[in-house]
Design a protein around this motif. Structure first.
Motif, PDB file in Angstrom:
ATOM      1  N   LEU A  93       0.786  -1.339  -0.058  1.00 53.30           N
ATOM      2  CA  LEU A  93       0.111   0.042  -0.156  1.00 53.30           C
ATOM      3  C   LEU A  93       0.800   1.255  -0.062  1.00 53.30           C
ATOM      4  O   LEU A  93       0.323   2.444  -0.099  1.00 53.30           O
ATOM      5  CB  LEU A  93      -1.005   0.030   1.141  1.00 53.30           C
ATOM      6  CG  LEU A  93      -1.781  -1.123   1.205  1.00 53.30           C
ATOM      7  CD1 LEU A  93      -2.789  -1.200   2.633  1.00 53.30           C
ATOM      8  CD2 LEU A  93      -2.827  -1.237   0.032  1.00 53.30           C
ATOM      9  N   VAL A 146      -6.341   4.720   0.439  1.00 52.96           N
ATOM     10  CA  VAL A 146      -6.368   3.577   0.687  1.00 52.96           C
ATOM     11  C   VAL A 146      -7.779   3.219   1.203  1.00 52.96           C
ATOM     12  O   VAL A 146      -8.192   4.054   2.289  1.00 52.96           O
ATOM     13  CB  VAL A 146      -5.497   3.003   1.742  1.00 52.96           C
ATOM     14  CG1 VAL A 146      -5.520   1.737   2.248  1.00 52.96           C
ATOM     15  CG2 VAL A 146      -3.908   3.137   1.206  1.00 52.96           C
ATOM     16  N   GLU A 161      -9.705  -2.323   1.768  1.00 53.38           N
ATOM     17  CA  GLU A 161      -7.972  -2.650   1.366  1.00 53.38           C
ATOM     18  C   GLU A 161      -7.194  -2.919   2.872  1.00 53.38           C
ATOM     19  O   GLU A 161      -6.589  -3.941   2.917  1.00 53.38           O
ATOM     20  CB  GLU A 161      -7.375  -1.988   0.655  1.00 53.38           C
ATOM     21  CG  GLU A 161      -7.942  -1.566  -0.761  1.00 53.38           C
ATOM     22  CD  GLU A 161      -7.148  -0.626  -1.398  1.00 53.38           C
ATOM     23  OE1 GLU A 161      -6.768  -0.817  -2.637  1.00 53.38           O
ATOM     24  OE2 GLU A 161      -7.296   0.504  -1.046  1.00 53.38           O
TER      25      GLU A 161
END
Length: 93
Positions: free
Chosen positions: A5, A11, A15
């Motif tokens: 990430l 994000v 996720e």
């Protein structure tokens, strides 16, 4: 080694839900915030490492064992890491 990430502009909680989490102990404000964020998407965080303060979680962070969310108002305190994680982002609830 960079986290998958790392470097992302944003994000999603979905996720984050797929990642192992490093978290404060149950009942602490940071843990309550984490659990609330996950509850809002109908999930439970997969906590693999717990600590009562950021310095207690430093060993797990240094080894990139999981993702740690810290409230913005506490992020001003430096976490004592020998090797800072390659990705650090302050998220606001």
């Amino acid at each position: 080694r960079a986290h998958p990430l790392a470097g992302r502009e944003s994000v999603s909680m979905a996720e984050l839900a797929a990642e192992p989490m490093i978290a404060y102990l149950p009942g602490q404000p940071g843990r309550v915030m984490l659990e609330q964020l996950f509850r809002e998407i109908g999930r439970t965080p997969s906590v693999i490492y717990e600590g009562n303060a950021p310095h207690a979680m430093a060993p797990a962070l240094e080894r990139n064992l999981g993702v740690f969310l810290q409230p913005r108002h506490t992020a001003r305190f430096n976490m004592p890491l020998r090797n800072r994680p390659p990705f650090l982002r302050i998220l606001n609830q």
